[in-house]
Design a protein around this motif. Structure first.
Motif, short mmCIF file in Angstrom:
data_model
loop_
_atom_site.label_atom_id
_atom_site.label_comp_id
_atom_site.label_asym_id
_atom_site.label_seq_id
_atom_site.Cartn_x
_atom_site.Cartn_y
_atom_site.Cartn_z
N HIS A 153 0.83 -1.62 0.18
CA HIS A 153 0.28 -0.13 0.11
C HIS A 153 1.03 1.21 -0.09
N PHE A 154 1.01 2.16 -1.14
CA PHE A 154 1.93 3.04 -1.53
C PHE A 154 1.09 4.66 -0.74
N THR A 155 1.93 4.87 -0.10
CA THR A 155 1.56 6.94 0.40
C THR A 155 1.84 7.68 -0.14
N LEU A 156 1.78 8.36 -1.05
CA LEU A 156 2.33 9.58 -1.59
C LEU A 156 2.61 11.01 -1.38
N ALA A 157 3.89 11.92 -1.73
CA ALA A 157 3.68 13.06 -1.25
C ALA A 157 4.35 13.67 -2.24
N SER A 158 3.95 15.07 -2.62
CA SER A 158 5.32 15.84 -2.72
C SER A 158 5.69 17.04 -2.19
N PRO A 159 7.02 17.38 -1.69
CA PRO A 159 7.32 18.39 -1.23
C PRO A 159 7.37 20.34 -2.43
N ASP A 160 7.38 19.89 -2.81
CA ASP A 160 8.03 21.39 -4.26
C ASP A 160 6.55 20.63 -5.33
N VAL A 161 6.73 20.60 -6.64
CA VAL A 161 6.14 20.51 -7.46
C VAL A 161 4.87 18.99 -7.49
N THR A 162 4.51 18.94 -8.92
CA THR A 162 3.81 17.54 -9.41
C THR A 162 4.58 16.78 -9.68
N HIS A 163 4.11 15.66 -9.04
CA HIS A 163 5.37 14.50 -10.10
C HIS A 163 4.56 13.95 -10.35
N GLY A 164 4.60 12.43 -11.14
CA GLY A 164 4.02 11.24 -11.65
C GLY A 164 4.63 9.89 -11.46
N PHE A 165 3.84 9.03 -10.90
CA PHE A 165 4.44 7.88 -10.45
C PHE A 165 3.22 6.74 -10.97
N LYS A 166 4.67 6.10 -11.47
CA LYS A 166 4.27 4.66 -12.35
C LYS A 166 4.79 3.25 -12.12
N ILE A 167 4.68 2.50 -12.34
CA ILE A 167 5.38 1.66 -12.04
C ILE A 167 4.86 0.54 -13.41
N SER A 168 7.06 0.36 -14.14
CA SER A 168 6.24 -0.31 -15.35
C SER A 168 5.86 -2.00 -15.13
N ASP A 169 4.81 -2.01 -16.42
CA ASP A 169 4.64 -3.23 -16.50
C ASP A 169 3.26 -4.12 -15.70
N THR A 170 2.67 -2.42 -14.64
CA THR A 170 1.58 -2.45 -13.58
C THR A 170 0.22 -2.05 -14.17
N ASN A 171 -0.89 -1.74 -13.72
CA ASN A 171 -1.32 -0.56 -13.84
C ASN A 171 -1.23 0.49 -12.45
N VAL A 172 -0.53 0.23 -12.11
CA VAL A 172 -0.31 1.73 -10.91
C VAL A 172 0.25 3.10 -12.05
N ASN A 173 -0.25 3.85 -11.46
CA ASN A 173 -0.28 5.32 -12.29
C ASN A 173 -0.43 6.39 -12.01
N VAL A 174 -0.58 7.04 -10.88
CA VAL A 174 -1.14 7.97 -10.55
C VAL A 174 -0.40 9.55 -10.04
N MET A 175 -0.73 10.61 -10.16
CA MET A 175 -0.41 11.53 -10.09
C MET A 175 0.21 12.07 -8.67
N VAL A 176 1.10 13.29 -8.44
CA VAL A 176 1.64 13.15 -7.30
C VAL A 176 1.34 14.11 -6.67
N VAL A 177 0.80 15.39 -6.54
CA VAL A 177 -0.12 16.90 -6.88
C VAL A 177 0.65 17.14 -5.21
N PRO A 178 1.19 18.10 -5.14
CA PRO A 178 1.59 18.72 -3.82
C PRO A 178 0.38 19.70 -2.94
N GLY A 179 -0.13 19.00 -1.97
CA GLY A 179 -0.91 19.35 -1.03
C GLY A 179 -1.54 18.49 -1.04
N HIS A 180 -2.27 17.02 -1.33
CA HIS A 180 -2.73 15.46 -1.53
C HIS A 180 -1.70 14.79 -1.34
N ILE A 181 -2.80 13.81 -0.02
CA ILE A 181 -2.09 12.89 -0.48
C ILE A 181 -1.95 11.91 -1.51
N SER A 182 -1.51 11.26 -2.33
CA SER A 182 -2.50 10.25 -2.84
C SER A 182 -1.87 8.49 -2.84
#
Ligand code: CUA
Length: 155
Positions: free
Chosen positions: A92-121
């Protein structure tokens, strides 16, 4: 006033379809928990690194073949870095960004989320196949964007 019976029929069919569609939406949202999460959890980007959730984050076992991991996506790295995960486990991944918007994509899986500053993905994945999985940032985030890549080794 007289309404033609075809008109009445179509009004009834239209109302019936509308009720069916709204019922399906309501069941999905309130009973099947499929509604959009809409800013469920927020975090101050300036204190992400020191926050309880993300400071000293490491892969933590929370059950049989079940792990949780908090990852900071920042310019220009994912922290913690390369990871080793036992095959067959769910993370179970929990993601956050301290600066700008990043992506979190794991190849060969359908994991693909945006990490927007201010929000927990949040995203979960079960790694059933052993191998090397590439984690990539797929949101352009600055001059070091192409260096944001890590490896998850599943074995
Ligand atoms: Cu982070 Cu692109």
């Amino acid at each position: 006033m007289r309404i033609h019976h075809y008109e009445k029929l179509w009004l009834m069919i239209g109302s019936f379809i509308l009720i069916i569609f709204l019922s399906i939406l309501a069941i999905q949202t309130f009973f099947l928990d499929m509604g959009p999460p809409s800013h469920a959890q927020t975090i101050n980007p300036e204190t992400v690194r020191e926050s309880e959730l993300f400071a000293n984050a490491a892969l933590t076992e929370i059950g049989e073949n079940e792990y949780k991991l908090a990852i900071i996506a920042e310019m220009f790295a994912f922290r913690p870095g390369d990871l080793e995960i036992p095959a067959g486990s769910t993370v179970h991944f929990t993601l956050a960004s301290p600066d700008v918007t990043h992506g979190f994509k794991i190849s060969d899986t359908n994991v693909n989320v945006m990490v927007v500053p201010g929000h927990i993905s949040k995203v979960s994945h079960t790694f059933s196949e052993p191998g090397e999985y590439l984690i990539l940032c797929n949101e352009y985030c600055g001059l070091g964007h192409e260096y944001m890549a890590n490896t998850i080794t599943v074995k």
